[in-house]
Design an enzyme around this catalytic site. Sequence first.
Site, short mmCIF file in Angstrom:
data_model
loop_
_atom_site.label_atom_id
_atom_site.label_comp_id
_atom_site.label_asym_id
_atom_site.label_seq_id
_atom_site.Cartn_x
_atom_site.Cartn_y
_atom_site.Cartn_z
N ARG A 150 0.82 -1.22 0.00
CA ARG A 150 0.00 0.00 0.00
C ARG A 150 0.85 1.27 0.00
O ARG A 150 0.47 2.26 0.61
CB ARG A 150 -0.93 0.04 1.21
CG ARG A 150 -2.09 -0.90 1.13
CD ARG A 150 -3.18 -0.32 0.22
NE ARG A 150 -4.17 -1.34 -0.10
CZ ARG A 150 -5.24 -1.57 0.65
NH1 ARG A 150 -5.50 -0.87 1.71
NH2 ARG A 150 -6.07 -2.51 0.30
N ARG A 173 -3.59 6.63 0.06
CA ARG A 173 -4.06 7.84 0.75
C ARG A 173 -3.05 8.52 1.65
O ARG A 173 -3.25 9.66 2.03
CB ARG A 173 -5.33 7.51 1.53
CG ARG A 173 -6.53 7.41 0.62
CD ARG A 173 -7.73 6.92 1.38
NE ARG A 173 -7.45 5.59 1.91
CZ ARG A 173 -8.34 4.83 2.53
NH1 ARG A 173 -9.56 5.27 2.72
NH2 ARG A 173 -8.01 3.64 2.96
N ARG A 224 -6.10 11.55 -7.48
CA ARG A 224 -6.97 10.38 -7.45
C ARG A 224 -8.41 10.70 -7.86
O ARG A 224 -9.07 9.90 -8.52
CB ARG A 224 -6.90 9.77 -6.05
CG ARG A 224 -8.03 8.92 -5.58
CD ARG A 224 -8.01 7.52 -6.15
NE ARG A 224 -8.97 6.70 -5.43
CZ ARG A 224 -10.28 6.76 -5.61
NH1 ARG A 224 -10.79 7.57 -6.50
NH2 ARG A 224 -11.09 6.00 -4.91
N ASP A 265 -6.34 -3.60 -7.62
CA ASP A 265 -6.90 -4.16 -6.40
C ASP A 265 -7.17 -5.64 -6.61
O ASP A 265 -7.40 -6.07 -7.75
CB ASP A 265 -8.19 -3.43 -5.99
CG ASP A 265 -8.57 -3.74 -4.54
OD1 ASP A 265 -8.09 -3.05 -3.63
OD2 ASP A 265 -9.31 -4.73 -4.32
N TYR A 312 -14.56 -12.47 0.51
CA TYR A 312 -15.35 -11.29 0.13
C TYR A 312 -16.64 -11.69 -0.61
O TYR A 312 -17.69 -11.12 -0.38
CB TYR A 312 -14.52 -10.35 -0.75
CG TYR A 312 -13.51 -9.55 0.05
CD1 TYR A 312 -13.92 -8.65 1.03
CD2 TYR A 312 -12.14 -9.69 -0.17
CE1 TYR A 312 -13.02 -7.92 1.76
CE2 TYR A 312 -11.21 -8.96 0.57
CZ TYR A 312 -11.66 -8.07 1.54
OH TYR A 312 -10.76 -7.36 2.27
O1 CP3 Z 1 0.14 0.32 -3.13
C1 CP3 Z 1 -0.28 -0.85 -3.28
O2 CP3 Z 1 -0.08 -1.74 -2.42
C2 CP3 Z 1 -0.95 -1.24 -4.58
C3 CP3 Z 1 -2.35 -1.15 -4.64
C4 CP3 Z 1 -3.27 -2.10 -3.90
C5 CP3 Z 1 -4.59 -1.70 -3.55
N1 CP3 Z 1 -5.23 -2.78 -3.03
C6 CP3 Z 1 -5.14 -0.36 -3.80
C7 CP3 Z 1 -6.23 0.11 -2.91
C8 CP3 Z 1 -3.12 -3.43 -3.49
C9 CP3 Z 1 -1.91 -4.33 -3.59
C10 CP3 Z 1 -4.37 -3.85 -2.96
C11 CP3 Z 1 -4.64 -5.23 -2.50
C12 CP3 Z 1 -5.79 -5.47 -1.63
N2 CP3 Z 1 -7.05 -4.99 -1.74
C13 CP3 Z 1 -5.78 -6.40 -0.55
C14 CP3 Z 1 -4.59 -7.21 -0.12
C15 CP3 Z 1 -3.64 -6.38 0.68
C16 CP3 Z 1 -4.07 -6.17 2.10
O3 CP3 Z 1 -4.28 -5.00 2.47
O4 CP3 Z 1 -4.18 -7.15 2.83
C17 CP3 Z 1 -7.06 -6.40 0.02
C18 CP3 Z 1 -7.51 -7.21 1.21
C19 CP3 Z 1 -7.87 -5.51 -0.76
C20 CP3 Z 1 -9.30 -5.18 -0.58
C21 CP3 Z 1 -9.47 -3.73 -0.28
N3 CP3 Z 1 -9.45 -2.74 -1.26
C22 CP3 Z 1 -9.57 -3.09 0.97
C23 CP3 Z 1 -9.64 -3.81 2.31
C24 CP3 Z 1 -9.61 -1.69 0.75
C25 CP3 Z 1 -9.62 -0.57 1.78
C26 CP3 Z 1 -10.88 0.18 1.88
C27 CP3 Z 1 -10.61 1.57 2.41
O5 CP3 Z 1 -11.06 2.53 1.76
O6 CP3 Z 1 -9.92 1.71 3.44
C28 CP3 Z 1 -9.54 -1.49 -0.65
C29 CP3 Z 1 -9.52 -0.20 -1.34
C30 CP3 Z 1 -8.18 0.22 -1.82
N4 CP3 Z 1 -7.38 -0.57 -2.62
C31 CP3 Z 1 -7.52 1.46 -1.57
C32 CP3 Z 1 -6.30 1.40 -2.27
C33 CP3 Z 1 -5.27 2.48 -2.39
C34 CP3 Z 1 -8.05 2.62 -0.71
C35 CP3 Z 1 -9.20 3.32 -1.34
C36 CP3 Z 1 -8.87 4.50 -2.28
O7 CP3 Z 1 -7.76 5.04 -2.28
O8 CP3 Z 1 -9.80 4.87 -3.01
#
Ligand code: CP3
Length: 349
Positions: free
Chosen positions: A27, A31, A40, A76, A151
């Site tokens: 990550r 944000r 974004r 994602d 999920y």
């Molecule tokens: O920088 C990186 O690591 C690359 C991008 C990345 C994202 N998601 C972007 C994202 C990666 C590798 C993921 C993988 C992902 N997504 C996982 C496995 C990694 C982990 O955290 O265990 C999981 C479980 C998800 C599912 C998911 N997607 C979640 C739990 C969330 C968070 C929701 C929130 O808003 O807090 C997301 C959304 C997400 N994916 C964001 C990002 C940058 C945040 C929302 C946004 O910026 O709009």
Amino acid sequence: MNSLHDSPFLAACRSEPHHHTPVWFMRQAGRSLPEYRKIRGEGSILDAIKNAELSTEITLQPVHRYNTDAAILYSDIVVPLHALGFGVEIQPGIGPVVENPFRSAEDLKRLRPLDPDSDTPYVLETIRLLVGELNVPLIGFAGAPFTLASYLIEGAPSRTYTKTKALMMNDPELWDSLMSRLVEIVISSLRSQISAGVSAIQLFDSWAGALSPSAYERFVLPYSKEIFSAVQNEHVPTIHFGVGTGEILHLMASAGSSVMGVDWRTPLDAARDRLGLEVALQGNLDPAICFASENVIATEVRNILDKNAGHPGHIFNLGHGVLPETNPQVLERIVEQVHSYPLNSAEMK
Ligand code: CP3
């Protein structure tokens, strides 16, 4: 052989010597970066991911700011499932939600095979754009079948995974059908990312730590194993990661990745005792430690590097993703400290 082959990140994945400990952050794009929040835009992250130019820029931002040794594709784990039309969305601040969760054999029809060229062309375009721009390796990734299934079945992020566990225990046959479909989807996605040019792949089984060893071994391991053997002949290093996995780390490692992700609950030396010296390790600073004082952070980083004891197979990372409130300057300092750590000092003690 491409010029990145000898990069510290790829050398460490192969447990081969290199001149500094490589570091990147799960990550790292997101944000916590003001430059991310600036470009974004509003709207769903799934729409941002469909815009290849924007996703390229977002992927590059942390590499430029932090000088990390690898980039991770901005995408994602639910992107392939969203693209297949299963009805998965990502709600800001919550995570993936599914309008009609997976309940019965009928729902298998909603999980047709993935055709990456037509279903997720934007992912492949982003990779191609990035490969032209980057001078560090690009990591592609997928969600592991268990974490994806959780999920689809729960319909929203869960703490207990009650519906998922009930389905696997009550109806092993349906569980097998669901996991087999997900395996196929994940393999297609990973192969397409490798063809488009990623240098390594990470399988995120983020929530596998919710399972007992016996449940993991029976209901998850065979499917993750299938994925690693399917991509083995693609000759890119593979990373396998989950949270709270101390008790199942050896089982996860037996799925066959080149690198095991370790969260902060398992010290690196304990992980090596459990896994042996063959597999490289990635980790494992507690993301919450980034909120402590500068001295505390430096000591914790140093402890991790010391615990690695000079093993060439170590990629520094957090034990889970960067928390959104993290101060980017903290991560900048961590990269500097990891890069300046003398690689053989721990051995000489
Ligand atoms: O920088 C990186 O690591 C690359 C991008 C990345 C994202 N998601 C972007 C994202 C990666 C590798 C993921 C993988 C992902 N997504 C996982 C496995 C990694 C982990 O955290 O265990 C999981 C479980 C998800 C599912 C998911 N997607 C979640 C739990 C969330 C968070 C929701 C929130 O808003 O807090 C997301 C959304 C997400 N994916 C964001 C990002 C940058 C945040 C929302 C946004 O910026 O709009």
